[in-house]
Design a protein around this motif. Structure first.
Motif, PDB file in Angstrom:
ATOM      1  N   ASP A 130       0.870  -0.938   0.220  1.00  0.00           N
ATOM      2  CA  ASP A 130      -0.096  -0.091  -0.357  1.00  0.00           C
ATOM      3  C   ASP A 130       0.872   1.113   0.109  1.00  0.00           C
ATOM      4  OD1 ASP A 130      -2.485   1.790   0.412  1.00  0.00           O
ATOM      5  OD2 ASP A 130      -2.319   1.345   2.894  1.00  0.00           O
ATOM      6  N   ASP A 145      -3.673   4.683   1.415  1.00  0.00           N
ATOM      7  CA  ASP A 145      -4.729   4.668   1.707  1.00  0.00           C
ATOM      8  C   ASP A 145      -5.852   4.020   2.111  1.00  0.00           C
ATOM      9  OD1 ASP A 145      -3.916   3.297  -0.717  1.00  0.00           O
ATOM     10  OD2 ASP A 145      -5.453   4.440  -2.152  1.00  0.00           O
ATOM     11  N   TRP A 189      -6.081   1.509   0.600  1.00  0.00           N
ATOM     12  CA  TRP A 189      -6.159  -0.109  -0.865  1.00  0.00           C
ATOM     13  C   TRP A 189      -4.410   0.181  -0.926  1.00  0.00           C
ATOM     14  CZ3 TRP A 189     -10.435  -0.873  -2.374  1.00  0.00           C
ATOM     15  CH2 TRP A 189     -12.268  -0.758  -1.248  1.00  0.00           C
ATOM     16  N   GLN A 218      -3.740  -2.941  -5.049  1.00  0.00           N
ATOM     17  CA  GLN A 218      -3.662  -4.301  -6.288  1.00  0.00           C
ATOM     18  C   GLN A 218      -2.486  -4.745  -6.052  1.00  0.00           C
ATOM     19  OE1 GLN A 218      -4.489  -1.388  -9.262  1.00  0.00           O
ATOM     20  NE2 GLN A 218      -4.417  -3.799 -11.217  1.00  0.00           N
TER      21      GLN A 218
END
Length: 221
Positions: free
Chosen positions: A199, A203, A205, A207
């Protein structure tokens, strides 16, 4: 509060089982089955605590000078006299196995003792009802004090995963014993730190590829 603070002063605790967990003394009732006969034992290392050395030697059943996972498991008990579960013992060996041999020498054992003593204080503090196990609100308070604000859904999953006995997703948890509490907290710490590494903008979030996800999951204790 650090999970890996090995620099604290050694506290010699009395062999009381009014709380959480400790080492099983070689004079305890379930040491007789695995203690070696009275024979020559090497002297403790210079500066070693004699009682801690005696406990170490009593479970070093093959006389190798190092404890295997199964030997270490015999030395560690919860407040209800149940042995630490094997997965927790493996986790402790992984943390304290300084030479990566898969065993614990006496110096590592002494460091592990300090670590367990610190966790005993944490467990006792958050076991508000003195039940000998950690339940929902107590678990939430403990994790929050370490900086982990898990959602109610995640707390429920964690509590059921590390419950001390058989439970269902819908029934009440049976509580988390000392050994499983340590493993649960270390797991949350390990997974959180692994997620924070990916991360990159912080934040909440990230991927991930399938490979990355599996690596994060599989490194958990």
């Amino acid at each position: 509060m650090s999970y890996y603070n090995d620099g604290s002063n050694y506290v010699h605790r009395s062999h009381s089982h009014s709380y959480a967990g400790s080492y099983a003394s070689p004079h305890d009732h379930h040491s007789s089955s695995h203690s070696r006969p009275y024979s020559y034992q090497p002297a403790p290392p210079v500066g070693a605590d004699p009682q801690l050395w005696q406990w170490f030697a009593s479970v070093d059943t093959d006389g190798s000078g190092a404890l295997s996972v199964t030997e270490l498991q015999k030395a560690l008990v919860n407040g209800n006299w149940s042995n630490f579960d094997l997965d927790t013992v493996k986790m402790l060996v992984n943390i304290f196995d300084g030479n990566r041999s898969g065993t614990i020498g006496f110096a590592d054992f002494a460091r592990l003792w300090k670590y367990i003593a610190e966790w005993q204080s944490v467990f006792k503090h958050f076991d508000r009802d003195h039940s000998g196990s950690i339940e929902g609100r107590e678990l939430s308070e403990a994790l929050r004090s370490f900086g982990y604000n898990l959602s109610p859904a995640l707390l429920t999953i964690l509590e059921h995963k590390y419950a001390s006995g058989a439970t269902t997703a819908y029934g009440p948890s049976l509580g988390i014993t000392f050994d499983r509490f340590v493993r649960a907290c270390v797991t949350v710490k390990t997974l959180t730190e692994a997620f924070q590494r990916v991360d990159t903008d912080n934040d909440g979030w990230a991927q991930l590829s399938y490979e990355e996800f599996m690596k994060i999951t599989l490194i958990a204790p």
